[in-house]
Design an enzyme around this catalytic site. Sequence first.
Site, PDB file in Angstrom:
ATOM      1  N   ASP A  75       0.834  -1.199   0.000  1.00 43.25           N
ATOM      2  CA  ASP A  75       0.000   0.000   0.000  1.00 43.25           C
ATOM      3  C   ASP A  75       0.871   1.252   0.000  1.00 43.25           C
ATOM      4  O   ASP A  75       1.856   1.344   0.747  1.00 43.25           O
ATOM      5  CB  ASP A  75      -0.898  -0.020   1.249  1.00 43.25           C
ATOM      6  CG  ASP A  75      -1.745   1.216   1.385  1.00 43.25           C
ATOM      7  OD1 ASP A  75      -2.619   1.430   0.526  1.00 43.25           O
ATOM      8  OD2 ASP A  75      -1.524   1.984   2.346  1.00 43.25           O
TER       9      ASP A  75
ATOM     10  N   GLU B 250       1.710  -0.500  -5.018  1.00 40.96           N
ATOM     11  CA  GLU B 250       0.788   0.577  -5.341  1.00 40.96           C
ATOM     12  C   GLU B 250       1.688   1.800  -5.527  1.00 40.96           C
ATOM     13  O   GLU B 250       2.157   2.373  -4.534  1.00 40.96           O
ATOM     14  CB  GLU B 250      -0.225   0.809  -4.226  1.00 40.96           C
ATOM     15  CG  GLU B 250      -1.224   1.891  -4.582  1.00 40.96           C
ATOM     16  CD  GLU B 250      -2.169   2.236  -3.435  1.00 40.96           C
ATOM     17  OE1 GLU B 250      -3.322   2.611  -3.711  1.00 40.96           O
ATOM     18  OE2 GLU B 250      -1.756   2.141  -2.270  1.00 40.96           O
TER      19      GLU B 250
END
Length: 705
Positions: A344, A380
């Site tokens: 993330d 990401e």
Amino acid sequence: MVEIWPGQAYPLGATYDGTGTNFAIFSEVAEAVDLCLFSARGPETRVEMREVDAFVWHCYLPNVGPGQRYGYRVKGPYAPERGARCNWTKLLLDPYAKAMTGQIRWSQALFSYDHRHPERLNTQNSAQRMMKSVVINPFFDWSGDRPLNVPYSDSVIYEAHVKGLTKLHPGIPENIRGTYAAVGHPVMLDHYHKLGVTAVELMPVHQFVQDEYLVSRGLRNYWGYNTIGFFAPHNEYSSAGHLGQQVQEFKGMVKALHEAGIEVILDVVYNHTAEGNQLGPTLCFRGLDNAAYYRLVEGDLTHYQDYTGTGNSLFMRHPHVLQLIMDSLRYWVLDMHVDGFRFDLAATLAREFYDVDRLASFFDLVQQDPVISQVKLIAEPWDVGAGGYQVGNFPPLWTEWNGKYRDTVRDFWRGQEQGIGEFTSRLTGSSDLYQHDGRRPYASINFITAHDGFTLHDLVSYNDKHNAANGEDNRDGENHNRSWNCGVEGPTDDLDVIALREQQKRNFLATLFLSQGVPMLLAGDELGRTQSGNNNAYCQDNTISWVDWQLERENEFLLDFTAQLARLRRRHPIFRRRKFFAGGSGPESGGLDDIVWLRNTGEQMSDEDWASGFARTVGVFLNGRGIPSPDPRGQRVIDDSFMLCFNAHWEDVPFTLPPEDYGQSWEAVVNTAAPLAEFAVERSFKPLDVVDVDARAVLVLRRVF
């Protein structure tokens, strides 16, 4: 009295050896550390940790074993102006705890300052309001389990939420719905197999905290991007218990998925923690060694540098932070047997100083690590800081969520004017992003939808977000969704609008599965799942977010269509090449280029065609002769050749098939405008035949000979 032995400084955390437990915790700023033991009933027992080596405090307690609840108290300076926030009255979680029990029960006691007078130290004891760390039994019968090592090029990823995936599934026993056990239940395994899924990517399963501001409004942190324990599986997803049983259940889930040939990828959040900014609670890292774990603002050490939008960022230059992350990753691979990670806001991990640096220490550590370098690594590739959008800029070992793929494909099918070259580049693996540093097409993780944003159904049903349920007056969530409601906002009885929406879904799915790269499907999109236009359902732990399995019968056609696309991709390596198209021919290619771009007239695309900013149609010939083998050990293989015709125009467009050099006979294998029964019927075409491609449709033809 508790018997205390010196113990060892390594490994960090609580390590049970069958006789007793070794405890070790890092704090450079600490003046004293107490290990605090808790039973189901009875007072807290404090054990003074007198041994310290290289700032690691440690002891060994014989006869202390699995199920033991514990925490720490750290005595040291409380001087926020110097970056120090120790507070002896706050019970702290073990950063290396393998399991945690209970939940945070919010009160003033959890904060190191007085809410009415922030400059004052708060000395309320927080122990009764805190979750506790737990000693676990590390032993598990992994017999027969092994890494699957599915090649990226063969992978199909299914992004799912542990609870939301199975909470409403009628075929799963009610007592395990929404848990790790349910994810590995035979009913779910059958569903993965039908879809052709090779990997389940689970949204955060590291122990996380329910935010106070959400709890106070009757909401919950459903997504879980609020980690407090980087080694502990989230206890609320366990059906077996919270005193270490969640670890055994998680391992059982992994083993079941592996036996079914399904990899497990974890969405991990190493960029920040649940302690928030300077006004946040003292739960763990802040009280242990604030300046070591967190990135503080230079010149104002009372505040935290925030590249994540959550209040803090981990201090990626500190060796113990890097050790924490690497130890955590290795633990999940070696002890929990997971197959990869999706990071993330991964750009934050590359911020050693200010800018995102692809040569940051974290990437060096991953590159040389014999364990982590061998599993799937998905970034990401952005964060919320300046210069944070880094699609295409991660090191060669990494793959990336391709945000440009998502945006381009959405724009193409909603009829947005854009260069056709942008769409064709995304369709063929985004060589403009990944080829320059030696990466392959599978560096691109292709997706149309993900947990953050509209579902596929909502993407074709709403022009605007509808987030009122989040309680923020619809201010939260992305405003620019690149969506199109097909003429009506939200639910409708108009059969023409419904039919167009279903066709648009099929267009998106066909584009996704026929693109070079790795397709990622959002769980429930194959069933037509809706969030009623909510594009930021992070706080909706309810039917807004959960997969509605009653849709399975209602949307059986969409499910079968998705499964057929996955089978087509799996059977034909031309759709999952290991190398980018070269745009030329070779001795095994039958005299034709490996890829040819065609106008709807059957002629090759000209420079003028590529320069057109309003083109909505394109044909592509994929040469199946002499393509690189999907097996790295194999030679070039012969596959079928295909013609793909994309028409995003609002009217039917006639496509003239290419001359007989490309093929003497063609049959339709996919038509997104046709009912399922029709495209099972083989319809043959000959060279130079004119084929009408329906408005807003994809037609796929296979060369017969």
